[in-house]
Design a protein around this motif. Sequence first.
Motif, PDB file in Angstrom:
ATOM      1  N   ARG A 194       6.830  18.639  59.488  1.00  0.00           N
ATOM      2  CA  ARG A 194       7.444  17.353  59.127  1.00  0.00           C
ATOM      3  C   ARG A 194       7.264  17.065  57.630  1.00  0.00           C
ATOM      4  N   GLY A 195       6.175  17.576  57.042  1.00  0.00           N
ATOM      5  CA  GLY A 195       5.917  17.320  55.633  1.00  0.00           C
ATOM      6  C   GLY A 195       6.599  18.286  54.688  1.00  0.00           C
ATOM      7  N   LEU A 196       7.400  19.214  55.225  1.00  0.00           N
ATOM      8  CA  LEU A 196       8.005  20.248  54.386  1.00  0.00           C
ATOM      9  C   LEU A 196       9.472  19.984  54.073  1.00  0.00           C
ATOM     10  N   MET A 197       9.855  18.709  54.039  1.00  0.00           N
ATOM     11  CA  MET A 197      11.234  18.380  53.674  1.00  0.00           C
ATOM     12  C   MET A 197      11.600  18.907  52.281  1.00  0.00           C
ATOM     13  N   PRO A 198      10.726  18.782  51.257  1.00  0.00           N
ATOM     14  CA  PRO A 198      11.108  19.319  49.938  1.00  0.00           C
ATOM     15  C   PRO A 198      11.420  20.812  49.985  1.00  0.00           C
ATOM     16  N   GLU A 199      10.599  21.588  50.729  1.00  0.00           N
ATOM     17  CA  GLU A 199      10.843  23.020  50.824  1.00  0.00           C
ATOM     18  C   GLU A 199      12.151  23.314  51.555  1.00  0.00           C
ATOM     19  N   ASP A 251       7.701   8.942  54.140  1.00  0.00           N
ATOM     20  CA  ASP A 251       7.865   9.407  55.529  1.00  0.00           C
ATOM     21  C   ASP A 251       8.621  10.735  55.605  1.00  0.00           C
ATOM     22  N   ASN A 252       8.802  11.401  54.451  1.00  0.00           N
ATOM     23  CA  ASN A 252       9.462  12.703  54.417  1.00  0.00           C
ATOM     24  C   ASN A 252      10.823  12.699  55.097  1.00  0.00           C
ATOM     25  N   THR A 253      11.656  11.771  54.689  1.00  0.00           N
ATOM     26  CA  THR A 253      13.003  11.685  55.231  1.00  0.00           C
ATOM     27  C   THR A 253      14.009  11.673  54.090  1.00  0.00           C
ATOM     28  N   VAL A 254      15.244  11.928  54.448  1.00  0.00           N
ATOM     29  CA  VAL A 254      16.375  11.825  53.523  1.00  0.00           C
ATOM     30  C   VAL A 254      17.364  10.830  54.109  1.00  0.00           C
ATOM     31  N   HIS A 255      17.805   9.907  53.277  1.00  0.00           N
ATOM     32  CA  HIS A 255      18.815   8.941  53.708  1.00  0.00           C
ATOM     33  C   HIS A 255      20.014   9.037  52.780  1.00  0.00           C
ATOM     34  N   CYS A 256      21.210   9.078  53.356  1.00  0.00           N
ATOM     35  CA  CYS A 256      22.444   9.092  52.575  1.00  0.00           C
ATOM     36  C   CYS A 256      23.105   7.715  52.664  1.00  0.00           C
ATOM     37  N   TRP A 284      17.598  11.596  58.037  1.00  0.00           N
ATOM     38  CA  TRP A 284      17.098  12.806  58.698  1.00  0.00           C
ATOM     39  C   TRP A 284      15.628  13.049  58.378  1.00  0.00           C
ATOM     40  N   ASP A 285      14.882  13.574  59.364  1.00  0.00           N
ATOM     41  CA  ASP A 285      13.627  14.249  59.067  1.00  0.00           C
ATOM     42  C   ASP A 285      13.950  15.750  59.072  1.00  0.00           C
ATOM     43  N   VAL A 286      12.939  16.613  58.923  1.00  0.00           N
ATOM     44  CA  VAL A 286      13.250  18.048  58.814  1.00  0.00           C
ATOM     45  C   VAL A 286      13.938  18.587  60.069  1.00  0.00           C
ATOM     46  N   PHE A 287      13.582  18.058  61.228  1.00  0.00           N
ATOM     47  CA  PHE A 287      14.119  18.597  62.471  1.00  0.00           C
ATOM     48  C   PHE A 287      15.577  18.167  62.676  1.00  0.00           C
ATOM     49  N   SER A 288      15.849  16.897  62.430  1.00  0.00           N
ATOM     50  CA  SER A 288      17.233  16.451  62.584  1.00  0.00           C
ATOM     51  C   SER A 288      18.119  17.001  61.476  1.00  0.00           C
ATOM     52  N   LEU A 289      17.520  17.286  60.280  1.00  0.00           N
ATOM     53  CA  LEU A 289      18.326  17.857  59.203  1.00  0.00           C
ATOM     54  C   LEU A 289      18.731  19.285  59.527  1.00  0.00           C
ATOM     55  N   VAL A 290      17.804  20.087  60.041  1.00  0.00           N
ATOM     56  CA  VAL A 290      18.170  21.455  60.382  1.00  0.00           C
ATOM     57  C   VAL A 290      19.158  21.458  61.550  1.00  0.00           C
ATOM     58  N   GLY A 294      -1.525  25.509  59.562  1.00  0.00           N
ATOM     59  CA  GLY A 294      -1.668  25.158  58.150  1.00  0.00           C
ATOM     60  C   GLY A 294      -2.644  26.042  57.408  1.00  0.00           C
ATOM     61  N   GLU A 295      -3.240  27.065  58.091  1.00  0.00           N
ATOM     62  CA  GLU A 295      -4.138  27.985  57.399  1.00  0.00           C
ATOM     63  C   GLU A 295      -3.314  29.025  56.651  1.00  0.00           C
ATOM     64  N   ARG A 296      -3.939  30.116  56.270  1.00  0.00           N
ATOM     65  CA  ARG A 296      -3.250  31.138  55.495  1.00  0.00           C
ATOM     66  C   ARG A 296      -1.979  31.600  56.209  1.00  0.00           C
ATOM     67  N   GLY A 297      -0.873  31.641  55.476  1.00  0.00           N
ATOM     68  CA  GLY A 297       0.397  32.022  56.066  1.00  0.00           C
ATOM     69  C   GLY A 297       1.096  30.863  56.727  1.00  0.00           C
ATOM     70  N   GLY A 298       0.483  29.699  56.802  1.00  0.00           N
ATOM     71  CA  GLY A 298       1.122  28.549  57.424  1.00  0.00           C
ATOM     72  C   GLY A 298       1.875  27.742  56.406  1.00  0.00           C
ATOM     73  N   ALA A 299       1.672  26.421  56.420  1.00  0.00           N
ATOM     74  CA  ALA A 299       2.466  25.534  55.580  1.00  0.00           C
ATOM     75  C   ALA A 299       2.199  25.805  54.117  1.00  0.00           C
ATOM     76  N   ARG A 300       3.262  25.779  53.340  1.00  0.00           N
ATOM     77  CA  ARG A 300       3.140  25.910  51.897  1.00  0.00           C
ATOM     78  C   ARG A 300       3.367  24.543  51.285  1.00  0.00           C
ATOM     79  N   MET A 301       2.323  23.968  50.697  1.00  0.00           N
ATOM     80  CA  MET A 301       2.422  22.628  50.152  1.00  0.00           C
ATOM     81  C   MET A 301       3.066  22.664  48.778  1.00  0.00           C
ATOM     82  N   PRO A 302       3.835  21.621  48.447  1.00  0.00           N
ATOM     83  CA  PRO A 302       4.484  21.605  47.141  1.00  0.00           C
ATOM     84  C   PRO A 302       3.462  21.590  46.014  1.00  0.00           C
TER      85      PRO A 302
END
Length: 365
Positions: free
Chosen positions: A11-16, A51-56, A63-69, A97-105
Motif C-alpha cells: 500500500r505504501g509503494l504508490m510512488p514506485e 494515505d498513499n492515494t492518487v486523486h484525479c 485510487w490506492d495501489v490495488f485499485s490503480l493496478v 519488508g525484509e531483504r528483497g521485499g519492499a523498496r522504500m523511496p
Amino acid sequence: MVTETDREALRGLMPELLSARCGITDLRRSFRCPSPAHEDRDPSAHYYAKDNTVHCFGCGKTWDVFSLVAELDGVDGFAEQARAVADAVGYRLGDGGERGGARMPRSKRKPKPRPPFDPPREAGGANCAEACGNAFAHLYSAEGDIGRRYLRWRGLDDGDAAAFGLGFTRDPREVMPEFSVYEPRALGFITIPFWNRDFSIANYCMVRTVCRPGDARNKEWRPRGLASPLWREWLLSVGAEQVYVTEGLIDAMALAKITGGDTVALGGVANAKRLAQVLYATPPERRPARVTVAMDEDDEGRRTRDRICRDLDVLGVPHAVMPPYPGGAKDADEYLMAMRGREWEFEVREPSIQTGYDLYYTRWL
C-alpha cells in the motif's frame, strides 16, 4: 498467500508503481491522470502521501495501489491485484519488508547544473541476439501465426519482419530477463529488437502486445532498469542523407515502408532528449544531412516535435517537420492501415507528403 504485512508494505509503494507503470516520477506537482480511459490533456491528478492515494480532479476517481493496478490492467480480485503490484515494483511477497521485499523511496539529491546536452549514456543490457533470433523463428511457428496476423493488420508483412528482425514470444522474459509485463489476456507479444548496423548484436528489445480488441493494452513495453536507446540509433552517426524520426517503433516501420527512407524511433516522447544527446556526441560530418521530424498528430506529439526542432536548431542540424498525413491520420501506421485489404502490392507515386523523395506506397488489393 498475501499477508497483512505484505498488504501494508504494498500500500505504501504508490510512488514506485506510478514510476514503473506510468513513468510519473515527480510527485510534487500535478500530473496526468493515470487512467487509460481518461484522456487528460491538462495535468489534473495529484498524489497524497498521507494515505498513499492518487486523486484525479478531472474524472473524479481516487485510487490506492490495488485499485490503480486494477484500473491499468483490468485485474479482478485482491490477491491478483497484490501480485500485479508486487511484480511491477519488484516486491517479493512473503518477505515482510525484509531483504528483497519492499523498496522504500530514497530522497534525491539536488542535481548539479549540466550542459545543454549530456553525452549519451550507455544503453541496453547483455546481447540478446540469440533470443531475438529464436523469437523470429517462433513467429513462423503455428503458435506464432497470431503474431504474423497482427503484423499484417498493422500493415507489415514477412519482408518487414525480416528487414527489422521482428519476432514473437509468449513470455518477454525469454528474450530479456529485465521484462516485467503483466497482461494475462495478451495472446502474445511481438518482439522489436534494437539491432546494430549488421544485425550481429541486440542489447535491447521492446515488445508489443498482441491481443483481441479490448482484452489488453495494445502498447509497447520496455525492459525494466535499463536505459532505453533509440530504435535504429546507429543511423544518426553514419552520415545518412536523410533520417525520419518518429515517436513509436511501429510508426517508424510504417514510415520506412511508405517513404523507402531511413527511420529512427524514440520509443516514447520521454526519450526525445536522447536524440539530442546522441547527435551532440556525434561529429558533425557523421550526422544526418537532414532530419525530418514525424511525431504523432496530437498535442503531446506536437509539443515533442517543437522540442526536438529547438534542439536541432541549437545543434545546427538541418531539419523539417512532416506535413499532416493524408486523410487526417494520426501517425504513419494509421495512414498505412487505411489502405487495408487482402494482399499487399507496391507502387511508386508522386509524393503527396512533400519530403522531396518518391514515396513507395503499399496498396491493398
